[in-house]
Design a protein around this motif. Structure first.
Motif, PDB file in Angstrom:
ATOM      1  N   LYS A 187     -34.840 -53.981 -27.421  1.00 44.37           N
ATOM      2  CA  LYS A 187     -36.058 -53.384 -27.962  1.00 44.37           C
ATOM      3  C   LYS A 187     -36.538 -52.261 -27.045  1.00 44.37           C
ATOM      4  O   LYS A 187     -36.513 -52.381 -25.828  1.00 44.37           O
ATOM      5  CB  LYS A 187     -37.155 -54.449 -28.094  1.00 44.37           C
ATOM      6  N   GLY A 188     -36.989 -51.202 -27.660  1.00 41.47           N
ATOM      7  CA  GLY A 188     -37.481 -50.059 -26.893  1.00 41.47           C
ATOM      8  C   GLY A 188     -36.428 -49.017 -26.605  1.00 41.47           C
ATOM      9  O   GLY A 188     -36.708 -48.014 -25.932  1.00 41.47           O
ATOM     10  N   SER A 189     -35.201 -49.217 -27.098  1.00 42.43           N
ATOM     11  CA  SER A 189     -34.132 -48.254 -26.828  1.00 42.43           C
ATOM     12  C   SER A 189     -34.417 -46.895 -27.470  1.00 42.43           C
ATOM     13  O   SER A 189     -33.864 -45.882 -27.046  1.00 42.43           O
ATOM     14  CB  SER A 189     -32.794 -48.779 -27.368  1.00 42.43           C
ATOM     15  N   GLU A 190     -35.293 -46.865 -28.500  1.00 43.33           N
ATOM     16  CA  GLU A 190     -35.598 -45.599 -29.159  1.00 43.33           C
ATOM     17  C   GLU A 190     -36.272 -44.614 -28.211  1.00 43.33           C
ATOM     18  O   GLU A 190     -36.153 -43.399 -28.371  1.00 43.33           O
ATOM     19  CB  GLU A 190     -36.528 -45.829 -30.364  1.00 43.33           C
ATOM     20  N   GLN A 191     -36.962 -45.133 -27.196  1.00 47.15           N
ATOM     21  CA  GLN A 191     -37.686 -44.270 -26.266  1.00 47.15           C
ATOM     22  C   GLN A 191     -36.820 -43.818 -25.093  1.00 47.15           C
ATOM     23  O   GLN A 191     -37.315 -43.133 -24.210  1.00 47.15           O
ATOM     24  CB  GLN A 191     -38.918 -45.019 -25.718  1.00 47.15           C
ATOM     25  N   GLN A 192     -35.571 -44.192 -25.081  1.00 45.48           N
ATOM     26  CA  GLN A 192     -34.617 -43.917 -24.000  1.00 45.48           C
ATOM     27  C   GLN A 192     -34.990 -44.718 -22.744  1.00 45.48           C
ATOM     28  O   GLN A 192     -36.166 -44.855 -22.395  1.00 45.48           O
ATOM     29  CB  GLN A 192     -34.551 -42.432 -23.641  1.00 45.48           C
ATOM     30  N   PHE A 193     -33.961 -45.267 -22.103  1.00 46.24           N
ATOM     31  CA  PHE A 193     -34.189 -46.057 -20.906  1.00 46.24           C
ATOM     32  C   PHE A 193     -34.644 -45.153 -19.761  1.00 46.24           C
ATOM     33  O   PHE A 193     -34.353 -43.958 -19.722  1.00 46.24           O
ATOM     34  CB  PHE A 193     -32.905 -46.794 -20.509  1.00 46.24           C
ATOM     35  N   GLU A 194     -35.337 -45.785 -18.810  1.00 45.74           N
ATOM     36  CA  GLU A 194     -35.912 -45.037 -17.686  1.00 45.74           C
ATOM     37  C   GLU A 194     -34.848 -44.271 -16.906  1.00 45.74           C
ATOM     38  O   GLU A 194     -35.079 -43.135 -16.472  1.00 45.74           O
ATOM     39  CB  GLU A 194     -36.641 -46.032 -16.768  1.00 45.74           C
ATOM     40  N   LYS A 195     -33.659 -44.871 -16.719  1.00 39.37           N
ATOM     41  CA  LYS A 195     -32.624 -44.259 -15.877  1.00 39.37           C
ATOM     42  C   LYS A 195     -31.458 -43.709 -16.687  1.00 39.37           C
ATOM     43  O   LYS A 195     -30.420 -43.367 -16.126  1.00 39.37           O
ATOM     44  CB  LYS A 195     -32.124 -45.291 -14.863  1.00 39.37           C
ATOM     45  N   GLU A 196     -31.623 -43.599 -17.994  1.00 36.94           N
ATOM     46  CA  GLU A 196     -30.582 -43.040 -18.857  1.00 36.94           C
ATOM     47  C   GLU A 196     -30.719 -41.518 -18.860  1.00 36.94           C
ATOM     48  O   GLU A 196     -31.194 -40.907 -19.814  1.00 36.94           O
ATOM     49  CB  GLU A 196     -30.701 -43.600 -20.277  1.00 36.94           C
ATOM     50  N   ILE A 221     -28.654 -40.214 -33.010  1.00 39.82           N
ATOM     51  CA  ILE A 221     -30.058 -40.622 -33.067  1.00 39.82           C
ATOM     52  C   ILE A 221     -30.352 -41.348 -34.369  1.00 39.82           C
ATOM     53  O   ILE A 221     -31.178 -42.274 -34.412  1.00 39.82           O
ATOM     54  CB  ILE A 221     -30.978 -39.381 -32.897  1.00 39.82           C
ATOM     55  N   HIS A 222     -29.674 -40.968 -35.458  1.00 41.56           N
ATOM     56  CA  HIS A 222     -29.879 -41.653 -36.736  1.00 41.56           C
ATOM     57  C   HIS A 222     -29.393 -43.101 -36.663  1.00 41.56           C
ATOM     58  O   HIS A 222     -30.052 -44.009 -37.176  1.00 41.56           O
ATOM     59  CB  HIS A 222     -29.133 -40.910 -37.850  1.00 41.56           C
ATOM     60  N   MET A 223     -28.232 -43.318 -36.027  1.00 40.71           N
ATOM     61  CA  MET A 223     -27.714 -44.675 -35.874  1.00 40.71           C
ATOM     62  C   MET A 223     -28.664 -45.532 -35.038  1.00 40.71           C
ATOM     63  O   MET A 223     -28.816 -46.730 -35.279  1.00 40.71           O
ATOM     64  CB  MET A 223     -26.332 -44.640 -35.223  1.00 40.71           C
ATOM     65  N   LEU A 224     -29.323 -44.919 -34.067  1.00 36.88           N
ATOM     66  CA  LEU A 224     -30.255 -45.654 -33.222  1.00 36.88           C
ATOM     67  C   LEU A 224     -31.518 -46.033 -33.983  1.00 36.88           C
ATOM     68  O   LEU A 224     -31.967 -47.182 -33.935  1.00 36.88           O
ATOM     69  CB  LEU A 224     -30.612 -44.814 -31.990  1.00 36.88           C
ATOM     70  N   LEU A 225     -32.091 -45.092 -34.707  1.00 33.34           N
ATOM     71  CA  LEU A 225     -33.359 -45.340 -35.392  1.00 33.34           C
ATOM     72  C   LEU A 225     -33.188 -46.176 -36.651  1.00 33.34           C
ATOM     73  O   LEU A 225     -34.008 -47.041 -36.950  1.00 33.34           O
ATOM     74  CB  LEU A 225     -34.030 -44.004 -35.734  1.00 33.34           C
TER      75      LEU A 225
END
Length: 418
Positions: free
Chosen positions: A191-200, A317-321
């Motif tokens: 959960k929260g992967s849509e916002q990109q990870f802090e260190k990605e 991004i479409h696959m992610l959302l």
């Protein structure tokens, strides 16, 4: 509040690696021996060893450096790639020799066996690209073992049920690996992967190392696609080398052009260049047996780069959302879409060469069944593996420790002194 340190893998990783490696040693000691023949299908050791080295460099250095694009995950990207590759190769040698063991009581291996095993491990490395940075090394080893098992089973099914040639079944590794990895990242979604990870994150220095990996893969891909092509038909291996090189060259030019067109500022995107310039090699590898003219290879390379670059720009991004698939390395665009394009090109070119409609229809049915079996088994094995990895027993890293080398590697200069 989340703990400051990632969970220790002392009681998970070390026992697993030692158990597997000791088990492999026992199996190799009692059931595997090296063939003493000087020639294999008319190929001397000195001639074949050079091609083996090309494949070895591509798998170890190429895929390894390609995974170093993340700012704080360079050691893990390179080191875990080596760990997975050597474990998967050892396991693939055993699995590929099961039929020989069943009939002869021993598994005979040669340099060709090692090349085939490394190509099987490449499929696992493709899958791992989808979950890169969000798993620990225990996860990666388990993924490698299960993915290689599924891929070898897929080869056996295709060769037994549909009488597919071994080379054609092996070259489906891109499609199998991409969809296996995509299924994994869907099941292991955080959960929260849509916002990109802090260190990605990505920067110039890590991007340079990653581009080095791309160059290694690009340079040695002609050997990867042609190493298992037999020399019985004059010029066939040379044709495979030429076709691969031309497809890669055209895909590099096309990826650069499309990357500029997709950029609001009209600049080259290094991520596009690192991934999409390889799409031509993927597509022509899947369709290699029916590519006979240079323009055919160039057309395949052009289309593959076009589809891959646009897919990377918009599909990731479409696959992610939409589907909650956080594909770290965009393996769907680089290997999945390009592999499917190669499969389609193989179908169309083969139908074009058929003399009658009955033969064309029969081939189309078998070709469609080949893809159906491959994707079905890939998705099934991906679901089984993903459900196994969701178990907290394997101690997955917390969200704040994803994409971070310090979660797994010891850096004395960065140690916190109490």
């Amino acid at each position: 509040m989340a703990p400051q340190y990632a969970p220790s893998l002392r009681s998970r990783l070390a026992p697993l690696l030692l158990f597997l490696q000791i088990g492999f040693i026992f199996i190799y000691a009692f059931y595997i021996e090296i063939e003493s023949h000087v020639k294999e299908d008319g190929i001397t050791f000195s001639n074949f060893y050079a091609e083996f080295q090309d494949v070895n460099v591509m798998v170890i250095l190429g895929f390894g450096f390609l995974c170093t694009f993340l700012v704080r995950y360079g050691f893990s990207g390179l080191g875990f790639n080596l760990l997975v590759a050597v474990m998967a190769t050892q396991w693939a040698i055993i699995l590929n020799g099961i039929e020989s063991w069943y009939y002869r009581g021993m598994i005979k291996i040669n340099l060709r066996s090692l090349v085939v095993a490394e190509m099987c491990s490449a499929s696992a490395l493709i899958s791992i690209g989808a979950v890169l940075g969000k798993t620990n090394p225990v996860h990666l080893v388990l993924i490698a073992l299960l993915e290689v098992s599924g891929f070898v089973l897929n080869e056996w099914l295709l060769q037994t049920l549909l009488k597919v040639q071994p080379l054609k079944s092996i070259m489906l590794l891109h499609i199998f690996g991409a969809f296996f990895g995509l299924t994994l990242t869907w099941i292991l979604y955080r959960k929260g992967s849509e916002q990109q990870f802090e260190k990605e994150k990505f920067d110039r220095k890590t991007g340079l190392f990653s581009m080095l990996g791309t160059m290694f893969i690009w340079m040695f891909w002609p050997s990867f696609n042609s190493v298992l092509v037999d020399n019985h038909t004059p010029g066939r291996k040379l044709g495979a080398v030429f076709s691969t090189y031309l497809a890669l060259a055209v895909s590099a030019v096309t990826a650069a052009a499309v990357s500029v067109l997709c950029s609001p500022k009209g600049k080259l995107n290094p991520i596009h260049m690192q991934s999409s310039i390889l799409a031509g090699g993927v597509a022509v590898g899947v369709s290699m047996s029916v590519v006979h003219q240079p323009w055919e290879a160039m057309t395949i390379g052009f289309t593959a780069a076009l589809v891959s670059t646009i897919g990377f720009r918009y599909l990731k991004i479409h696959m992610l959302l939409a589907f909650k698939c956080h594909d770290t390395c965009a393996v769907l665009s680089t290997h999945g879409l390009a592999g499917l394009l190669g499969w389609l090109a193989h179908l169309l070119l083969q139908i074009k060469d058929c003399d009658d409609h009955t033969t064309a229809i029969r081939f189309a049915v078998f070709h469609i069944c080949t893809l159906f079996i491959t994707i079905s088994l890939s998705l099934s094995m991906g679901i089984i593996t993903g459900l196994l990895l969701k178990w907290n027993f394997w101690r997955p890293p917390q969200d704040k420790k994803c994409f971070d080398d310090q979660a797994f590697w010891e850096f004395p200069q960065l140690a916190v002194h109490k």
